[in-house]
Design an enzyme around this catalytic site. Sequence first.
Site, PDB file in Angstrom:
ATOM      1  N   GLU A  59       0.798  -1.242   0.000  1.00 17.67           N
ATOM      2  CA  GLU A  59       0.000   0.000   0.000  1.00 17.67           C
ATOM      3  C   GLU A  59       0.827   1.286   0.000  1.00 17.67           C
ATOM      4  OE1 GLU A  59      -2.932  -0.360   3.128  1.00 17.67           O
ATOM      5  OE2 GLU A  59      -3.515  -2.368   2.468  1.00 17.67           O
ATOM      6  N   ASN A  85       1.989  -5.146  -3.173  1.00 18.61           N
ATOM      7  CA  ASN A  85       0.578  -5.438  -2.886  1.00 18.61           C
ATOM      8  C   ASN A  85      -0.189  -4.148  -2.598  1.00 18.61           C
ATOM      9  OD1 ASN A  85      -1.481  -7.480  -2.211  1.00 18.61           O
ATOM     10  ND2 ASN A  85      -1.278  -6.768  -0.102  1.00 18.61           N
ATOM     11  N   HIS A 132     -10.600  -5.846  -2.219  1.00 21.05           N
ATOM     12  CA  HIS A 132     -11.672  -5.641  -1.232  1.00 21.05           C
ATOM     13  C   HIS A 132     -12.792  -4.951  -2.003  1.00 21.05           C
ATOM     14  CE1 HIS A 132      -9.164  -6.918   2.067  1.00 21.05           C
ATOM     15  NE2 HIS A 132      -8.234  -6.046   1.738  1.00 21.05           N
ATOM     16  N   GLU A 163      -6.396 -10.460  -1.234  1.00 23.43           N
ATOM     17  CA  GLU A 163      -7.183 -10.215  -0.014  1.00 23.43           C
ATOM     18  C   GLU A 163      -8.671 -10.147  -0.349  1.00 23.43           C
ATOM     19  OE1 GLU A 163      -5.715  -6.855   2.271  1.00 23.43           O
ATOM     20  OE2 GLU A 163      -3.625  -7.369   1.842  1.00 23.43           O
ATOM     21  N   ASP A 173     -12.453 -10.028  -0.696  1.00 26.04           N
ATOM     22  CA  ASP A 173     -13.729 -10.114   0.011  1.00 26.04           C
ATOM     23  C   ASP A 173     -14.701  -9.179  -0.698  1.00 26.04           C
ATOM     24  OD1 ASP A 173     -12.696  -7.688   1.059  1.00 26.04           O
ATOM     25  OD2 ASP A 173     -12.413  -8.493   3.068  1.00 26.04           O
TER      26      ASP A 173
END
Length: 443
Positions: free
Chosen positions: A158, A200, A236, A263, A265
């Site tokens: 990030e 990432n 996400h 990651e 979701d």
Amino acid sequence: MNGNAPRTVLGALLAGAVAAAVGMLAGPADAATTLGASAAQTGRYFGAAIAAGRLGDATYTRILSTEFNSVTPENEMKWDATEPSQGRFTYTNGDRILNQGLAQGAKVRGHALLWHQQQPSWAQSLSGSALRSAAINHVTQVATHYRGQIYAWDVVNEAFADGGSGGRRDSNLQRTGNDWIEAAFRAARAADPAAKLCYNDYNTDGINAKSTGIYTMVRDFKSRGVPIDCVGFQSHLGTSISGDYQANLQRFADLGVDVQITELDVAQGGNQANVYAAVTRACLAVSRCTGITVWGIRDSDSWRTGENPLLFDNSGTKKAAYTSVLNALNAGGSTPPSDPPPSSTTPPPSGAGCTATVSLNSWTGGYVATVRVTAGSSALTGWTVTVALPSGSAVTSTWSATNSGNTFRNADYNGQLAAGASTEFGFQGTGTGPAAAPTCQAG
Ligand code: G2I
């Protein structure tokens, strides 16, 4: 005898009904019944972020060990967890995640060596060269602790800004100089040459200013030989998926890096199952998309409290989203290219003395060499390996040996080898690596 007849008929009927039901449930011969097994059919993994504190929960570990063939520590390998005070490293919970993964035959994704969040307070209070060297030491120490056991590391997490700038996020790490990311990648490569090294980030789920900023950095890294192997797309997601999600993965893959969904979701809503399936299909369509990780197992395990964004409900029951992912995986897709075998050279025939082989992990302008030393028919009390380096190549760092130029001597702890036994050392160099077999001498 007569009394048995009805039972026999009933038994036959029951057996037929069971057989028919089994036949229906089994489906096509190649339809796997778990996420990991299904992903493995196309050479991919399907993973989950897991928490050490939940490993005592029987429902959780049953689903984990049945369904997933990759794990990522949700928090346990972050800077605040692994180096709570400067120079004091704690790996208890990280090791629990590692050991759970290894015990169930799963890959382990390391997450995350450097991030502006979840820094220990001592690091938050540093700046400039003190922070830079603390950060690089952190990368070196943690990657060395897990050396050889991590499939892929999120080396930097990030670091890009949200919004339209396409530039770096301001942070204490960024203020140490724009080259902090490449310094971290070089340190990670030197510490664990076998791990794939990933950048990432989130909000990179389509072609936008942020993903383009990252794309430009990766292209620059590849052109200058900064070691980077993969880009993680956190994913996400809300209730929809960008129409160019797959095209975005593909443009990164075309730079020569693997891509991974790291990651995943998805907010629960009418579309949850469809969005999950679309992400899965996109990964399967990109041959260098090597796997998908969901960020938790049950809705109750998620950081997105109240959004029910995962594949299993609070009681551990499979949701519609689970079925849509499994079906998408079972529909198949492109096969990731297998990693090129490390270039290695053939050892001379073994007798007394020793032999050495070298394997290379190369990028433009540099390489990491791993050298395996094997004792011949007699035990060794020490060894010396000479590696022929092409002109323009220089050794910049060495581990598990000492060197003078291209000649390497055993370290204190790996000179004694029983007959036929092996040890390894490594070095990083500039230019191109050795093309011929090294020579090995006893003593
Ligand atoms: O924020 C979601 C993810 C975004 N990408 C990087 C991931 O590393 C990040 O994961 C989350 C974890 O899922 C949370 O569990 O990172 C959070 C930290 O920013 C994690 O939350 C933290 C809480 O903030 C702490 O208060 C808590 O002590 O989890 C810690 C351990 O439970």
